[in-house]
Design an enzyme around this catalytic site. Structure first.
Site, short mmCIF file in Angstrom:
data_model
loop_
_atom_site.label_atom_id
_atom_site.label_comp_id
_atom_site.label_asym_id
_atom_site.label_seq_id
_atom_site.Cartn_x
_atom_site.Cartn_y
_atom_site.Cartn_z
N LYS C 83 61.44 151.83 35.93
CA LYS C 83 62.69 151.26 36.83
C LYS C 83 63.86 151.63 35.94
CE LYS C 83 63.85 147.03 39.31
NZ LYS C 83 63.55 145.74 39.65
N SER C 158 63.38 144.55 44.49
CA SER C 158 64.05 145.64 44.23
C SER C 158 63.40 146.90 43.53
CB SER C 158 65.17 145.20 43.22
OG SER C 158 64.48 144.71 42.01
N SER C 182 60.65 141.07 42.67
CA SER C 182 60.81 142.31 42.63
C SER C 182 59.94 143.27 42.05
CB SER C 182 62.27 142.64 42.05
OG SER C 182 63.38 142.16 42.63
#
Ligand SMILES: [Mg+2]
Ligand SMILES: [Zn+2]
EC number: 6.3.5.7
Lengths: 98, 504, 500
Positions: C83, C158, C182
């Site tokens: 990420k 997210s 997330s």
């Protein structure tokens, strides 16, 4: 809870250093009002005698020994700088106090 | 800024108002590393060479508390007679400023590590004034900006600024007094004495050198006036970064006179920050903010609470050094001197050299005499502090030993000190090289005395006739003949002996 | 075995085994995944940056190490999608924001470092909602990510990029961060596995902060065992993170290899259903509970009244912390600078930079947090939210006296269409209804697939929550449920995903 005014949004934007456009002020005023209205429920517990939890873990006294560790090189430190001069970060004039 | 500020004469101001002071002192700790990262705190490094992701506030970086920073804070709290929190936290003080990399300062808010203390400070005449301490808390310093393009590095008119973050994150302890009332006309003196005493305490604890000229100790002065007889505080001004003892005194004095002028003129004092100007001894208004600051403090979620155990606190308390005022009182008694004498010693910066000289074997009176006399004069002439002179307490002690043993008289001793200061070596080497030993050869001395008597028959007669006081002239002659290297007392004895006059 | 298509379908455990056995090289594996990214990522847009050279260099290093006969770690040579919230030396880190466009960090996050040390091959950085604020990855400044099950739908957020990369077989492993869901919510809507470890279990050093007291990095994978293997690599005490737990990592791999729910007391919380829950989601969840019973678990009904206030508390705490955490993006030391024309002050340039550099959701939350912390409102909002947090912890404590783990749907609905909730923050926030309580209390939680919702044929996630420091319970239960489902379906759920 009171409605959030455009002026309040403008004040928050100044505190948060956001140069919001006029249309954003209105847009955010409405949205913040909705959100605050929805989350204001938490104040139901305001009077309850409950200690606040600011952290999920009950840790205390996490410290490190006073020993020097390597710093970044000045090149690394300044590598992301939008502007630099004399191995320092170059920033626009500061409207501050002397 | 050319507007002149009205001032009321100091005595008049004090006749109408009682000053109330609040002093906030920031002390940079002398830890090896910063408060929340392992970067060095050494002074004088090239710009931005002592920074890392943490103290530059890079995305993702996290703080870790310096254990020695906390220990120093507790020591300061204990020395200031504070309670030490059983549990306290760091908080974020949120405001934007370019010298603060995260745009929040990691500080403490409603949970300081130390609170409710006091510091007794001694005024010039020996009177002791108790200053109540509100709190002492831990926080971090900011970076340093250099303003370019304007006049002499001033912020106004600068085209841009350059930032060095070497100082960012250096541990600070902020010590805040409770409102200081009742100092009256002595307020400026109390303020100065407080800051000086605090500096001595910090140094005695060994947690910082607290050198104000280096910015290691900085003072903000809050001042307000209340009409005599009123118990209600007036509006205060906050004079920032008053960075010498003398300035503290002057800033308080100036603000008292300025506030009085405003109030006398029927005006209201503006609550604002002000800046002190060393050159003129005046203060000027800082930029008035269009909106009140709202720091939005909240507990720092990246750090966990600090909970000093009682055992640890007691251990630190037990290990505290003797505090300066207590020590000074003890020494004063041991030396048998007055408060004024002690104050003079302090003002001269002679206390530590004298103590060290005594520790090196000197008699206290002799140590005081040399440091406060001959050496103070040298320091004065060369514009140096006593501890910057090129002579060590051990060397001074040796000189006093030589005097005590009769190997040197005072005059010779002064020459020895001069020699040491001139880099000619230790006292014994100077004595050797300059040939400064007192003439103790009784034969040589006796001959010189005979010579003096023979050369001054009139004086000799006077003495024989009972005017013993005239002996000085003969002693002087002998001393001159021996180039000062005779023991004056012994010379006097010999003369009287030879002239057949007994002393009183 | 050099069929690129078959390589990308292997699990991380299988890949590591084959590399260790010499049946595959790390370079072959890396090339197969880079080729897959090349082929499909234009459509999926899981990656913001692909580090082809860095990945191949790391793969070669692993192969050389093996050639020298050195012992390899359990995930050496396995590719991973990271990420874009973790700092990576020499590789851009944008956090999905314009304000950090082009920023190349001078340091590695602890997670990045642990991955490199373990010989894991970092393929690149994945797309995300800007500063991890969002539940759809639409808030990325670099455009949305598509859900591999239906590219017109969101992959959750997210960490939508990380989960989409797994579901699109662009990587067998990924790393996410979970502040309010997330990791778990994207895992749920993409049919993958995601774990939010106990708060403090994985170092946050070098993980760009959104809400410090809630953020937690964790593993994303296609199987429970793979997640456990990755968990073990990235977890552990870090002296650079004061909130890191100084205790041994729970035995997650051992648990994942020995999955069982026999005798496990499983709690079902009353508050995790009702209005706003999609029928098909509840149907699959109820079937999962039935399955748990069949597998020998004991089901216990729980009442956690304070959970009703969790979302509200979250939307005060997270914005408050973010308003402070994001203050450092001021255009002075790194990242974007706007409006510096020589006449403007630093203050003005900072305001213009932040206005131009942050997207609407980030600004909204900064404003909300600034409001909640400001004088006069602090006690009513931030202060009360912290009290709610205490109540939620107490509800969990009481619950865990009665049960070993709690299960719920991970999200109230399946993946929604891109654009549907884009300017309706309250609707978007509801996506995290079930995941938020675990963040507020610091518990460990997992999402794993429990089937497709009958009405839209999109994946449904089952959430398992365990007490803090008991992360192994997630894996023990998760592995058992996963095995039972795979047996029931005859194959892993992702096999039903349309080919790209
Ligand atoms: Mg302060
Ligand atoms: Zn540093």
């Amino acid at each position: 809870m009171p409605g959030i005014t455009r002026e309040e949004v403008a004040h928050l934007a100044r505190l948060a250093r956001l140069e919001l456009k006029p249309e954003e002020l209105d847009h955010f005023a409405g949205q913040l009002d909705d959100i605050i209205g929805a989350v204001a429920r938490v104040s139901e517990v305001a009077d309850q005698d409950v200690p606040p939890t600011s952290h999920p873990l009950p840790l205390t006294n996490v410290m490190r020994a006073d020993e020097v560790r390597p710093s970044l090189t000045p090149e690394q430190a300044l590598s992301g700088a939008p502007a630099q001069e004399q191995q320092r970060f170059k920033v626009p004039q500061i409207l501050g106090e002397e | 800024m050319t507007t002149t500020t009205d001032l009321v004469p100091y005595e008049d101001a004090l006749a109408s108002y009682d000053p109330v002071m609040g002093l906030e002192v920031h002390v940079e700790l002398g830890t090896k590393t910063k408060m929340f990262c392992g970067c060095s705190t050494a002074l004088g490094a090239e710009p931005n060479t002592q920074t890392c992701p943490v103290c530059l506030g890079l995305p993702g970086a996290l703080p870790v508390v310096n254990a020695t920073g906390v220990e120093s804070a507790v020591k300061i709290g204990l020395a200031l007679n504070c309670e030490i929190a059983e549990w306290c936290r760091f908080a974020r003080k949120n405001y934007f400023y370019p010298d603060m990399p995260k745009n929040f300062q990691t500080s403490q808010y409603d949970e300081p590590i130390a609170f409710n203390g006091y510091l007794d400070v001694q005024l010039e005449d020996g009177e002791v004034f108790r200053v109540e301490i509100e709190r002492a808390h831990m926080e971090e310093d900011t970076g340093k900006s250099t303003h370019v393009g304007g006049a002499t590095g001033r912020i106004h008119g600068a085209s841009h600024s350059l930032l060095d973050y070497n100082r960012a994150g250096i541990p600070l302890i902020e010590i805040v007094t409770k409102p200081i009332v009742g100092a009256g006309e002595r307020a400026p003196e109390v303020a100065k004495a407080y800051v000086r005493e605090l500096r001595e305490v910090i140094r005695a604890l060994g947690v910082s050198e607290a050198r104000m000229e280096m910015g290691q100790m900085r003072c903000d002065v809050n001042l307000s006036l209340m009409p005599k007889g009123s118990g209600t505080f007036g509006t205060r001004s906050e004079t920032k970064n008053v960075n010498s003892l003398r300035s503290v005194e002057r800033a308080v004095r100036y603000e008292i006179q300025r506030h009085a002028a405003v109030l006398d003129g029927g005006g209201t004092v503006v609550q604002e920050t002000r800046h002190f100007h060393e050159d003129t001894g005046t203060t000027t208004s800082g930029r008035t903010k269009e909106e009140a600051e709202d720091y939005r403090y909240f507990p720092e979620p990246d750090l966990v609470p600090v909970a000093p155990s009682r055992e640890w606190v007691e251990k630190l308390r037990a290990a505290l050094p003797e505090l300066p005022l207590v020590r000074r009182n003890r020494l004063r008694e041991e030396w048998g001197i007055s408060a004024t004498d002690m104050q003079a010693i302090l003002n001269a910066g002679a206390l530590e050299p004298i103590v060290a000289t005594i520790d090196a074997g000197a008699d206290p009176a002799a140590a005081r005499k040399w440091w406060m006399g001959e050496l103070a004069r040298h320091a004065n002439e060369s514009g140096k502090a006593l501890d910057e002179l090129a002579i060590t307490p051990r060397q001074v002690a040796r000189v006093t030993e030589l005097v005590a043993a009769g190997d040197l008289n005072d005059k010779l001793a002064r020459q020895v000190i001069e020699g040491v200061l001139a880099g000619e070596g230790d006292p014994d080497q100077v004595v050797e090289k300059r040939g400064l030993k007192v003439v103790s050869d009784e034969g040589a001395l006796s001959a010189a005395v005979d010579e003096a008597i023979a050369g001054n028959p009139a004086v000799a007669d006077k003495i024989r006739g009972g005017k013993v006081a005239a002996v000085g002239a003969l002693v002087g002659a002998v001393m001159k003949a021996t180039r000062g290297q005779a023991d004056a007392a012994r010379v006097k004895e010999l003369i009287l002996e030879k002239l057949g006059v007994g002393e009183g | 075995m050099t069929d690129k298509n078959s390589i990308i379908r292997l699990t991380a455990a299988e890949i590591a085994g084959k590399i260790a056995a010499g049946e595959l090289t790390a370079v072959e594996v890396t090339e197969a995944h880079l080729a897959r990214i090349e082929a499909v990522d234009e459509k999926v847009h899981a990656f913001l940056h692909v580090d082809r050279e860095g990945a191949l260099a790391q793969a070669r290093a692993v192969d050389e190490k093996r050639a020298r006969g050195e012992k390899l770690g359990p995930l050496a040579g396995v590719p991973l999608a990271l990420k874009d919230i973790f700092t990576t030396t020499g590789v851009p880190t944008t956090v999905g924001s314009k304000i950090l466009e082009g920023w190349i960090p001078p340091y590695d996050a602890t997670v990045t470092k642990k991955l490199k040390d373990a010989g894991v091959v970092i393929l690149g950085k994945t797309n995300m909602d800007e500063f991890a604020m969002g539940s759809s990855t639409e808030n990325s400044a670099y455009g949305p990510t598509g859900n591999p099950w239906d590219l017109t739908r969101v992959p959750g957020g997210s960490g939508g990029g990380s989960s989409a990369a797994l579901a699109a077989f662009e990587a067998p492993l990924a790393i996410g961060t979970d502040t309010g869901g997330s990791i778990r919510q994207p895992a749920a809507v993409t049919g993958t596995v995601g774990v939010k470890p106990t708060y403090g279990g994985v170092s946050r050093y070098g993980m760009v902060a959104f809400s410090s007291s809630l953020d937690q990095g964790g593993p994303c994978a296609r199987t429970v065992l793979d997640a456990a293997l990755l968990h073990e690599v990235i977890a552990g005490h870090d002296p650079l993170d004061s909130t890191s737990i100084d205790a041994p990592v729970p035995p997650v791999v051992e648990a994942a290899r020995n999955g069982t729910v026999r005798g496990t007391r499983v709690g079902v919380v009353k508050q995790f259903r009702g209005e706003g829950y999609q029928a098909g989601v509840l149907q699959r969840f109820d079937e999962a509970v039935e399955l748990l019973k069949e597998l020998g678990a004991e089901i216990v009904e729980l009442d956690c009244p304070s959970f009703d206030l969790a979302l509200s508390a979250y939307y005060l705490i997270a914005p408050s912390e973010c308003s402070s955490n994001l203050a450092r993006f001021d255009g002075l030391r790194y990242g974007l600078r706007v409006g510096d024309d020589g006449t403007r002050s630093a203050e003005e340039v900072t305001s213009l930079t932040r206005e131009a550099g942050f997207g609407p959701e980030v600004k909204r939350r900064i404003m909300l947090g600034t409001y909640a912390l400001s004088s006069g409102y602090y006690d009513a909002y931030y202060g009360s939210a912290q009290k709610v947090r205490t109540l939620i912890k107490r509800d969990f404590d009481t619950a865990f006296e009665q049960v070993d783990v709690i299960v719920s749907p991970t999200t109230p609905t399946t993946a929604f269409p891109i654009g549907e909730r884009a300017d309706d923050p309250m609707a978007m926030y509801l996506a995290d209804l079930c995941t938020i309580p675990a963040n507020l209390a610091g518990n460990a939680a997992m999402s794993l697939p429990c089937g497709l919702a009958p009405e839209d044929n999109l994946p449904v996630g089952l959430q398992i929550v365990a007490p803090a420091m008991q992360d192994d319970r997630l894996y023990r239960a998760g592995a058992a449920i996963e095995a039972a489902f795979v047996e029931k379906w005859g194959h892993p759920l992702l096999e039903e995903a349309p080919s790209l």
